[in-house]
Design a protein around this motif. Structure first.
Motif, PDB file in Angstrom:
ATOM      1  N   GLU A  92       0.970  -1.508   0.216  1.00  0.00           N
ATOM      2  CA  GLU A  92      -0.199   0.237  -0.198  1.00  0.00           C
ATOM      3  C   GLU A  92       0.555   1.044  -0.123  1.00  0.00           C
ATOM      4  O   GLU A  92       0.631   1.410   1.220  1.00  0.00           O
ATOM      5  N   THR A  93       1.816   0.898  -0.682  1.00  0.00           N
ATOM      6  CA  THR A  93       2.289   1.868  -0.956  1.00  0.00           C
ATOM      7  C   THR A  93       1.672   3.659  -1.628  1.00  0.00           C
ATOM      8  O   THR A  93       0.788   2.934  -2.221  1.00  0.00           O
ATOM      9  N   PRO A  94       2.372   4.552  -1.631  1.00  0.00           N
ATOM     10  CA  PRO A  94       1.857   6.241  -2.128  1.00  0.00           C
ATOM     11  C   PRO A  94       0.904   6.024  -3.834  1.00  0.00           C
ATOM     12  O   PRO A  94       0.209   6.827  -3.905  1.00  0.00           O
ATOM     13  N   ALA A  95       1.685   5.362  -4.466  1.00  0.00           N
ATOM     14  CA  ALA A  95       1.620   4.765  -5.964  1.00  0.00           C
ATOM     15  C   ALA A  95       0.496   3.967  -6.023  1.00  0.00           C
ATOM     16  O   ALA A  95      -0.335   3.456  -6.895  1.00  0.00           O
ATOM     17  N   SER A  96       0.288   3.273  -4.251  1.00  0.00           N
ATOM     18  CA  SER A  96      -0.937   1.372  -5.377  1.00  0.00           C
ATOM     19  C   SER A  96      -2.191   2.274  -5.968  1.00  0.00           C
ATOM     20  O   SER A  96      -2.551   1.538  -6.246  1.00  0.00           O
ATOM     21  N   LYS A  97      -2.534   3.714  -5.709  1.00  0.00           N
ATOM     22  CA  LYS A  97      -4.011   4.103  -5.605  1.00  0.00           C
ATOM     23  C   LYS A  97      -4.298   4.091  -7.498  1.00  0.00           C
ATOM     24  O   LYS A  97      -4.908   3.530  -7.954  1.00  0.00           O
ATOM     25  N   MET A  98      -3.351   4.401  -8.263  1.00  0.00           N
ATOM     26  CA  MET A  98      -2.382   5.044  -9.695  1.00  0.00           C
ATOM     27  C   MET A  98      -2.744   3.852 -10.083  1.00  0.00           C
ATOM     28  O   MET A  98      -2.858   3.149 -11.453  1.00  0.00           O
ATOM     29  N   VAL A  99      -1.608   2.638  -9.557  1.00  0.00           N
ATOM     30  CA  VAL A  99      -1.625   1.375  -9.496  1.00  0.00           C
ATOM     31  C   VAL A  99      -3.076   1.147 -10.300  1.00  0.00           C
ATOM     32  O   VAL A  99      -3.502   0.006 -11.142  1.00  0.00           O
ATOM     33  N   ARG A 100      -3.723  -0.144  -9.261  1.00  0.00           N
ATOM     34  CA  ARG A 100      -4.897  -0.227  -9.089  1.00  0.00           C
ATOM     35  C   ARG A 100      -6.194   0.298 -10.621  1.00  0.00           C
ATOM     36  O   ARG A 100      -6.404  -0.454 -10.762  1.00  0.00           O
ATOM     37  N   ARG A 101      -5.873   2.187 -10.294  1.00  0.00           N
ATOM     38  CA  ARG A 101      -7.049   2.262 -11.442  1.00  0.00           C
ATOM     39  C   ARG A 101      -6.465   1.768 -12.518  1.00  0.00           C
ATOM     40  O   ARG A 101      -7.872   1.495 -13.624  1.00  0.00           O
ATOM     41  N   VAL A 102      -5.434   1.695 -13.182  1.00  0.00           N
ATOM     42  CA  VAL A 102      -4.766   1.108 -14.406  1.00  0.00           C
ATOM     43  C   VAL A 102      -5.176  -0.326 -14.518  1.00  0.00           C
ATOM     44  O   VAL A 102      -4.555  -1.006 -15.439  1.00  0.00           O
ATOM     45  N   LEU A 103      -5.056  -0.754 -13.153  1.00  0.00           N
ATOM     46  CA  LEU A 103      -5.201  -2.550 -13.890  1.00  0.00           C
ATOM     47  C   LEU A 103      -6.389  -2.928 -13.926  1.00  0.00           C
ATOM     48  O   LEU A 103      -6.913  -3.876 -14.235  1.00  0.00           O
ATOM     49  N   LYS A 104      -7.607  -1.872 -13.880  1.00  0.00           N
ATOM     50  CA  LYS A 104      -9.299  -2.430 -14.245  1.00  0.00           C
ATOM     51  C   LYS A 104      -8.855  -2.617 -15.765  1.00  0.00           C
ATOM     52  O   LYS A 104      -9.863  -3.047 -16.287  1.00  0.00           O
ATOM     53  N   GLU A 105      -7.924  -1.995 -16.014  1.00  0.00           N
ATOM     54  CA  GLU A 105      -8.137  -2.325 -17.733  1.00  0.00           C
ATOM     55  C   GLU A 105      -7.547  -3.838 -18.146  1.00  0.00           C
ATOM     56  O   GLU A 105      -5.991  -3.851 -17.621  1.00  0.00           O
ATOM     57  N   MET A 106      -8.126  -4.798 -19.052  1.00  0.00           N
ATOM     58  CA  MET A 106      -8.419  -5.767 -18.904  1.00  0.00           C
ATOM     59  C   MET A 106      -6.604  -5.698 -19.783  1.00  0.00           C
ATOM     60  O   MET A 106      -5.901  -6.790 -19.777  1.00  0.00           O
ATOM     61  N   PHE A 107      -6.434  -4.772 -20.882  1.00  0.00           N
ATOM     62  CA  PHE A 107      -5.611  -4.652 -21.236  1.00  0.00           C
ATOM     63  C   PHE A 107      -3.693  -4.626 -20.441  1.00  0.00           C
ATOM     64  O   PHE A 107      -2.243  -5.291 -21.122  1.00  0.00           O
ATOM     65  N   ALA A 108      -4.337  -4.049 -19.709  1.00  0.00           N
ATOM     66  CA  ALA A 108      -2.278  -4.394 -18.572  1.00  0.00           C
ATOM     67  C   ALA A 108      -2.475  -5.052 -17.413  1.00  0.00           C
ATOM     68  O   ALA A 108      -1.628  -5.581 -17.519  1.00  0.00           O
ATOM     69  N   HIS A 109      -3.915  -5.147 -17.386  1.00  0.00           N
ATOM     70  CA  HIS A 109      -3.488  -6.794 -16.264  1.00  0.00           C
ATOM     71  C   HIS A 109      -4.716  -8.023 -17.101  1.00  0.00           C
ATOM     72  O   HIS A 109      -5.383  -7.953 -17.129  1.00  0.00           O
ATOM     73  N   ASN A 110      -3.329  -8.216 -17.088  1.00  0.00           N
ATOM     74  CA  ASN A 110      -3.571  -9.910 -17.999  1.00  0.00           C
ATOM     75  C   ASN A 110      -3.473 -11.213 -17.548  1.00  0.00           C
ATOM     76  O   ASN A 110      -2.101 -11.038 -16.715  1.00  0.00           O
ATOM     77  N   TYR A 111      -2.912 -12.186 -17.758  1.00  0.00           N
ATOM     78  CA  TYR A 111      -2.460 -13.610 -17.610  1.00  0.00           C
ATOM     79  C   TYR A 111      -0.688 -13.587 -18.219  1.00  0.00           C
ATOM     80  O   TYR A 111      -0.234 -13.967 -17.552  1.00  0.00           O
ATOM     81  N   ASP A 112      -0.823 -12.768 -19.176  1.00  0.00           N
ATOM     82  CA  ASP A 112       0.027 -12.882 -20.039  1.00  0.00           C
ATOM     83  C   ASP A 112       1.245 -11.989 -19.696  1.00  0.00           C
ATOM     84  O   ASP A 112       2.339 -12.516 -19.350  1.00  0.00           O
ATOM     85  N   ARG A 113       0.479 -11.341 -18.819  1.00  0.00           N
ATOM     86  CA  ARG A 113       1.652 -10.189 -18.514  1.00  0.00           C
ATOM     87  C   ARG A 113       2.122 -10.459 -17.196  1.00  0.00           C
ATOM     88  O   ARG A 113       3.426 -10.702 -16.330  1.00  0.00           O
ATOM     89  N   PHE A 114       1.008 -10.812 -16.091  1.00  0.00           N
ATOM     90  CA  PHE A 114       1.173 -11.223 -14.824  1.00  0.00           C
ATOM     91  C   PHE A 114       1.739 -12.689 -14.361  1.00  0.00           C
ATOM     92  O   PHE A 114       1.496 -13.276 -13.835  1.00  0.00           O
ATOM     93  N   SER A 115       1.769 -13.639 -15.456  1.00  0.00           N
ATOM     94  CA  SER A 115       2.165 -14.679 -15.292  1.00  0.00           C
ATOM     95  C   SER A 115       3.699 -15.371 -15.711  1.00  0.00           C
ATOM     96  O   SER A 115       4.268 -15.980 -16.007  1.00  0.00           O
ATOM     97  N   LYS A 116       4.619 -13.500 -16.262  1.00  0.00           N
ATOM     98  CA  LYS A 116       6.062 -14.022 -16.432  1.00  0.00           C
ATOM     99  C   LYS A 116       6.825 -14.849 -14.703  1.00  0.00           C
ATOM    100  O   LYS A 116       6.862 -14.675 -13.909  1.00  0.00           O
ATOM    101  N   SER A 117       7.471 -15.447 -15.877  1.00  0.00           N
ATOM    102  CA  SER A 117       8.960 -16.637 -14.453  1.00  0.00           C
ATOM    103  C   SER A 117      10.046 -15.672 -14.706  1.00  0.00           C
ATOM    104  O   SER A 117      10.193 -15.473 -15.048  1.00  0.00           O
ATOM    105  N   GLY A 118      10.609 -16.612 -13.299  1.00  0.00           N
ATOM    106  CA  GLY A 118      11.514 -16.087 -12.877  1.00  0.00           C
ATOM    107  C   GLY A 118      11.758 -15.571 -11.887  1.00  0.00           C
ATOM    108  O   GLY A 118      11.283 -16.279 -10.985  1.00  0.00           O
ATOM    109  N   SER A 119      13.574 -15.229 -11.388  1.00  0.00           N
ATOM    110  CA  SER A 119      13.416 -15.708 -10.065  1.00  0.00           C
ATOM    111  C   SER A 119      13.817 -13.959  -9.269  1.00  0.00           C
ATOM    112  O   SER A 119      14.401 -14.085  -8.021  1.00  0.00           O
ATOM    113  N   SER A 120      13.745 -13.386 -10.101  1.00  0.00           N
ATOM    114  CA  SER A 120      14.016 -11.860  -9.689  1.00  0.00           C
ATOM    115  C   SER A 120      13.088 -10.953  -8.854  1.00  0.00           C
ATOM    116  O   SER A 120      12.054 -11.813  -8.781  1.00  0.00           O
TER     117      SER A 120
END
Length: 894
Positions: free
Chosen positions: A586-614
């Motif tokens: 819940e950092t100050p930027a979280s409200k704006m991030v949530r607002r953007v994620l309401k749109e499917m082009f930004a919030h989708n499985y392909d983008r949020f399922s990236k693998s890696g160790s970082s």
């Protein structure tokens, strides 16, 4: 205070006329002797309000007051005489009983005969319109005794009408407000407005600073137009901002009551007050009514050399992890602050090399002109035989609690000279930046020395040609955070190469939000999205962090989210982890991030399922209604599984005020050729390098290099040991508050808080081609001691309250990567041992003759080791590879 107020009591004309009709302030009747009782008492406690737990004392007496002269031109111009009689001293705590330090002692034995005689000699007070015009006393009286009489005389200053004005009394030139009612007058003194010569200093950072507050209220009771009683109460409270158990309070009371009036001497005739005073006694002289500073004699106190010999064993290298070492460090600093240059230099020259680094820490931390002159005479920056001492001196300068312009000038002068070590030259410039920052925070940005240092940093950065010089000036600017340096940082960030570009962006990251303008964010967006040129992952991710941490716009967040999936594999995972951490914490930027994620082009499985160790994770170490402590660990890997950057941060917050307590960054690059891997985009031509950079208590330190270049890497791999490399080690004076108070009663008070720590931060990076594994370690060992000391001194009796805490803590971060397969197995561990926590309280009363009363309390506890998550994808795999971790450890494979 009460005493003085009572004197105001009587104004009647010879025919019993009302005071209010003739005067604006206190007025006495002609030919009358006013007999009053007076007492002043002081209580010390921790602010809990239980007087039975307090220590302190009461001075009581009778007081005779007479009107000597009144100007024939008006009733508001008067000369009065005040005489103290029948003095007594006793405990404020009546339960002391047989333990009372005053029991069986006469006032002359407590106060001393010569002091008592001086206290009982009368003083003269010239009042005009109710205000003190002159205060007359005998010359060469003890200052502490004169202050007690000043405290009584100040009570005679008052006015009978409501309003706000400035008055000069024992407290200094103060703003006071009068409130008049039918039967009383209330006088409120704004103690924070008082201007006097009282000395003091405090730690600039509000997290490490001290909050102190003072109030002063005097109430005059009036009956039939007479002041018949005065009650004065002055309170001074102190507390350490981030640790409120370090607290104390001084309650000072004065009470003055009219008992009787009798026939007194007749008024003296004359037009000029000077002639009247000369006729009374030519030995009277006008002296300031403002309280004067005095130092009590210290019988049997050790010399600086004797004190050093008694504590030096605690400062041996093997003992630095113990609380006794830090306590000795703090007490020695107090002695150093009263020592002369020759005494300090003598000890420095006589000490051996094992203890000298700790001695240098203490001498530098004393921050007096004599200690600075001594240490500068002792150290030879043209010699390579004392490099450790030079570095300890510079780090102590960087952590200075209240640096002055002379210290900055001294370092600037040294920088213009020659050095045996280039590392020391770099450290001097880096610490100059830290001092510029601290002096500017204390409204010293326009000092000549600061202006010269700022020109040195900015001019050096603009003209630097060598990479090493650019890095040095950038590190100095990272400490100084000069607004005028931002254009240069933007240039180096966007057009610089490799480490220069990365350092410029991390420097911008340190600036406060108001300085991250739209122009800065436009440049950071160009860097992240590589609009003009290809940048390294470390530069791009830092640019993204600057954008996301400084009120990002909708489009800025949207473009960053849309980039995920188009980035190099591990950078994809890292940026995804950063976004998820923003949402979870819940950092100050979280409200704006949530607002953007309401749109499917930004919030989708392909983008949020990236693998890696970082990874990126932020959590709380401690949280309370008024303070919090947070930790964060983010790790970025290259596509081949080798660590690219590990960034550990610990912040302390008091309300909204932050302190960047620790940052340890381990970086590596150009290691792909060792495992025949392909470097990521923009990193094809990087030299092999690994190093560690540390920031400690808001001060950037000189980075440490593990290896630089392929040949250096090979040499160190062949000769490598498991020993970590020290980043910073030493004794630090972290909290430093000293406040000298002149109480209205005439007593002198001091409120001091000191906090010191012995710290050892080390880091290491291990790399195994055989096992295809890399491991980084960051170990923090800290021993902390904080003490608060409140005293009230009358020169013949002293009372005090000492509170303190001490603890030893150890925190280790370990990250291990097995890159024999993809995705890599990564284990993050944070080991935190149990922390012993000890609290102390000492209260005492002590006569100047040596007799004393002491009460001591001690409380010990063990804070159990805590488990802190380091990644949101926990599993049991870590325990398969490593032996089971202790309860105080948190780890995860992912």
């Amino acid at each position: 205070m009460i005493l003085l107020a009572v004197l105001f009591l009587c104004f009647i004309s010879s025919y019993s006329a009302s005071v209010k009709g003739h005067t604006t302030g206190l007025s006495l009747n002609n030919d009358r002797l006013y007999k009053l009782t007076y007492s002043t008492e002081v209580f010390l406690d921790r602010g809990k309000g239980n007087l039975q737990d307090s220590v302190g004392y009461r001075i009581s007496s009778n007081v005779d007051v007479i009107l000597l002269w009144r100007s024939p031109d008006g009733d508001d111009d008067q000369l009065i005489q005040i005489m103290i009689k029948d003095v007594n001293v006793e405990n404020v705590n009546q339960q002391r009983g047989e333990k009372s330090i005053f029991k069986g002692k006469k006032p002359s034995q407590i106060i001393r005969k010569e002091n008592l005689e001086a206290l009982q000699r009368p003083v003269l007070l010239h009042l005009v319109h109710g205000k003190v015009k002159e205060f007359y006393s005998y010359q060469n009286e003890p200052i502490a005794i004169e202050n007690l009489k000043r405290g009584l005389a100040s009570l005679f200053q008052m006015q009978l009408s409501s309003g706000t004005t400035n008055e000069v009394d024992i407290s200094g030139d103060c703003k006071v407000t009068y409130q008049t009612h039918q039967d009383k007058v209330i006088k409120i003194k704004a103690l924070d407005s008082c201007k006097s010569e009282s000395s003091g200093f405090t730690t600039l950072n509000p997290v490490l600073g001290v909050t102190s507050k003072g109030t002063s209220v005097t109430t005059y009771k009036i009956e039939d137009s007479f002041v018949v009683a005065v009650l004065a109460e002055e309170i001074h409270a102190l507390r350490l901002n981030f640790l409120q158990t370090i607290a104390g309070k001084i309650l000072s009371k004065q009470k003055l009551e009219l008992k009787t009036t009798e026939a007194g001497p007749r008024l003296m005739a004359g037009k000029q007050v000077a002639a009247i005073i000369k006729a009374i006694d030519s030995k009277y002289t006008a002296i300031p009514i403002v309280g004067q500073v005095f130092e009590s004699e210290c019988k049997g106190c050790p010399s600086l050399s004797e004190h050093w010999q008694s504590i030096r064993k605690h400062l041996q290298p093997d003992n630095l992890s113990k609380a006794e070492a830090v306590r000795s460090f703090l007490t020695f600093i107090k002695h150093l602050r009263t020592a002369k240059k020759e005494e300090i230099l003598q000890i420095l020259k006589a000490e051996n090399k094992e203890v000298l680094p700790q001695l240098v820490d203490a001498v530098t931390s004393a921050q007096t002109p004599d200690s600075l002159d001594a240490i500068l005479d002792f150290l030879d920056f043209k010699s390579d035989s004392s490099i450790i001492l030079q570095e300890r001196f510079l780090y102590a300068c960087g952590f200075a609690s209240h640096p002055d312009e002379e210290l900055l000038r001294a370092l600037v002068s040294k920088f213009k000279g020659s050095f045996a070590s280039n590392d020391i030259r770099e450290s001097v410039m880096i610490i100059i930046g830290a001092l510029v920052r601290k002096l500017c925070q204390n409204e010293g940005c326009k000092l000549k020395g600061v202006v010269e240092a700022k020109k040195l940093i900015l001019g050096g950065l603009e003209k630097a040609e060598k990479k090493e010089d650019k890095m040095m000036y950038l590190l100095a600017l990272k400490n100084a955070r000069l607004p005028e340096g931002i254009p240069l940082l933007l240039k180096y960030a966007e057009t610089g190469e490799g480490s220069i570009s990365h350092l410029a962006t991390t420097t911008l990251q340190r600036y406060d939000a108001p300085f991250i303008t739209d122009e800065v964010k436009k440049t950071m967006n160009r860097i992240y999205h590589q609009n003009h040129k290809v940048h390294e992952k470390t530069v791009r991710t830092t640019a993204a962090a600057i954008i996301l941490n400084n009120n990002p716009s909708y489009m800025e967040v949207k473009n960053i989210l849309l980039s995920i999936g188009e980035l190099p594999k591990e950078m994809n995972k890292y940026m995804l982890a950063i976004v998820q951490d923003i949402l979870r914490f819940e950092t100050p930027a979280s409200k704006m991030v949530r607002r953007v994620l309401k749109e499917m082009f930004a919030h989708n499985y392909d983008r949020f399922s990236k693998s890696g160790s970082s990874s990126a994770y932020t959590g709380y170490i401690e949280r309370s209604p008024h303070s919090a402590s947070t930790y964060s660990l983010d790790i970025l890997y290259s596509g081949s599984g080798i660590l690219r950057r590990s960034n550990l941060n610990i912040f302390q917050y008091v309300r909204k005020n932050p302190l960047h307590s620790i940052q340890v960054v381990i970086e590596a690059q150009g290691l792909e050729t060792l495992i025949a891997a392909t470097p990521d985009e923009g990193e094809e031509n990087l030299d092999s390098y690994a190093g560690l950079s540390a920031l400690l208590f808001d001060v950037q330190l000189r980075p440490v290099t593990f290896f630089n270049g392929y040949s250096d890497l090979m040499a160190k791999m062949l000769s490598a040991t498991s020993d970590p490399m020290s980043v910073v080690k030493g004794l630090i004076l972290l909290i430093d508050h000293s406040q000298e108070l002149q109480l209205q009663s005439g007593l002198k008070a001091n409120m001091d808080v000191q906090g010191g720590l012995a710290i050892d931060i080390s880091g290491s990076m291990e790399f195994s081609l055989w096992y295809r594994e890399s491991k980084t370690r960051v170990k923090n060992r800290v021993t902390v001691v904080i003490t608060g000391d409140i005293t009230v001194d009358s020169s013949f009796v002293k009372t005090g309250l000492e509170v303190g805490v001490e603890t030893e803590a150890s925190l280790e971060f370990i990250s291990t990567v097995q890159f024999s397969q993809y995705p890599f197995l990564v284990c993050l561990q944070m080991d935190k041992d149990g922390i012993p926590y000890r609290q102390f309280e000492t209260k005492y009363e002590r006569l100047s003759t040596g007799r004393g009363y002491v009460s001591r309390k001690r409380k010990e506890s063990l804070v159990a080791g805590s488990e802190f998550p380091l990644h949101q994808e926990n599993s049991e795999m870590c325990k398969v590879v490593f032996p089971p971790q202790p309860e105080s450890s948190s780890s995860s494979w992912f």
